[in-house]
Design a protein around this motif. Structure first.
Motif, PDB file in Angstrom:
ATOM      1  N   ASP A  80     -39.263  -6.745 -10.744  1.00 44.36           N
ATOM      2  CA  ASP A  80     -38.886  -5.988  -9.554  1.00 44.36           C
ATOM      3  C   ASP A  80     -39.395  -6.787  -8.360  1.00 44.36           C
ATOM      4  N   LEU A  81     -38.476  -7.427  -7.644  1.00 38.63           N
ATOM      5  CA  LEU A  81     -38.823  -8.248  -6.488  1.00 38.63           C
ATOM      6  C   LEU A  81     -38.422  -7.510  -5.220  1.00 38.63           C
ATOM      7  N   ARG A  82     -39.373  -6.822  -4.636  1.00 38.10           N
ATOM      8  CA  ARG A  82     -39.155  -6.032  -3.417  1.00 38.10           C
ATOM      9  C   ARG A  82     -37.951  -5.091  -3.551  1.00 38.10           C
ATOM     10  N   GLY A  83     -37.897  -4.381  -4.673  1.00 34.74           N
ATOM     11  CA  GLY A  83     -36.859  -3.389  -4.894  1.00 34.74           C
ATOM     12  C   GLY A  83     -35.585  -3.913  -5.530  1.00 34.74           C
ATOM     13  N   MET A  84     -35.506  -5.209  -5.779  1.00 38.71           N
ATOM     14  CA  MET A  84     -34.312  -5.782  -6.414  1.00 38.71           C
ATOM     15  C   MET A  84     -34.682  -6.266  -7.812  1.00 38.71           C
TER      16      MET A  84
END
Length: 189
Positions: A80-84
Motif C-alpha cells: 500500500d503506497l500512499r493509498g494505492m
C-alpha cells in the motif's frame, strides 16, 4: 526543453536517499541536453544496471510486501503506497540473477511511471546507486538493442569514475529496456 530534477530526502534513521521524487517535468523529453540521457543506476547482485529516469516515478525504501498466492516467483506481492495498491516485481528473480550483493544490503523499490503500465508497479532492487547523465558517446547501442537480441537491453554504458590519487577507473552499466520487460509480463500483473 524540459528539465527533470530529483530531490533526495533522507529519513532521520537511515543512511542515503530514502525517496527520490521528480520535482518537475514539463514535457515528455527523454534527454537532458543534446546527445545525453539520464538514468537511475541500481545494483542487482554485484552488477550495475540502469533504467531511463523518465520511466521512474520515485524510489522508496522496501516496506513489508504482502505475498499473492499462485503467482510467478518474480511477483513478490503488493504494498500500500500512499493509498494505492502497488505490485512489486523482484527484478533479480525476473532476470535470473542468483548472485547476492556484497556489503550492506539496502533493498529499494523503484516505482515505475504510470506511462509504462496501467497499474502501479515497483521493481525491487538490491540498492539504488545514483541518478546520472551520460552522453551518447558513453553508450554502446550497436550490439545490444532489444529488437535484435530479445535481451531487453537498450545499451551498455561505459562509466568512468575518478578516484583521488589513482587512474580513472571504468566499469560497465547495463541499460535495461524496462518498458519491454514489463510488457512481456503485463498479463501476470
Amino acid at each position: 526543453m524540459a528539465t527533470y530534477s530529483v530531490d533526495a530526502q533522507t529519513a532521520p534513521d537511515e543512511e542515503g536517499p530514502a525517496i527520490l521524487a521528480p520535482a518537475s517535468v514539463s514535457s515528455r523529453v527523454r534527454t537532458k541536453g543534446a546527445g545525453t540521457i539520464q538514468v537511475v543506476e541500481f545494483i542487482l547482485g554485484n552488477e550495475l544496471f540502469a533504467v531511463d529516469l523518465f520511466d521512474t516515478r520515485e524510489v522508496i525504501t522496501q516496506t513489508e510486501v504482502t505475498p499473492l498466492p499462485n503467482t510467478p516467483s518474480y511477483l513478490k506481492g503488493i504494498i500500500d503506497l500512499r493509498g494505492m495498491i502497488t505490485t512489486i516485481i523482484d527484478l533479480k528473480d525476473l532476470m535470473h540473477i542468483t548472485t547476492e550483493s556484497s556489503g550492506k544490503k539496502k533493498s529499494r523499490v523503484i516505482v515505475l511511471d504510470r506511462s509504462i503500465t496501467e497499474k502501479p508497479v515497483g521493481i525491487l532492487v538490491d540498492d539504488v546507486f545514483s541518478v546520472t547523465t551520460y552522453g551518447n558517446e558513453d553508450i554502446d547501442k550497436d550490439n545490444t538493442l532489444s529488437q535484435k537480441t530479445h535481451r531487453d537491453i537498450l545499451g551498455v554504458i561505459r562509466k568512468k569514475a575518478k578516484t583521488a590519487g589513482e587512474k580513472d577507473k571504468s566499469g560497465l552499466v547495463v541499460w535495461l529496456d524496462i518498458r519491454t520487460m514489463i510488457e512481456k509480463i503485463a498479463s501476470e500483473l
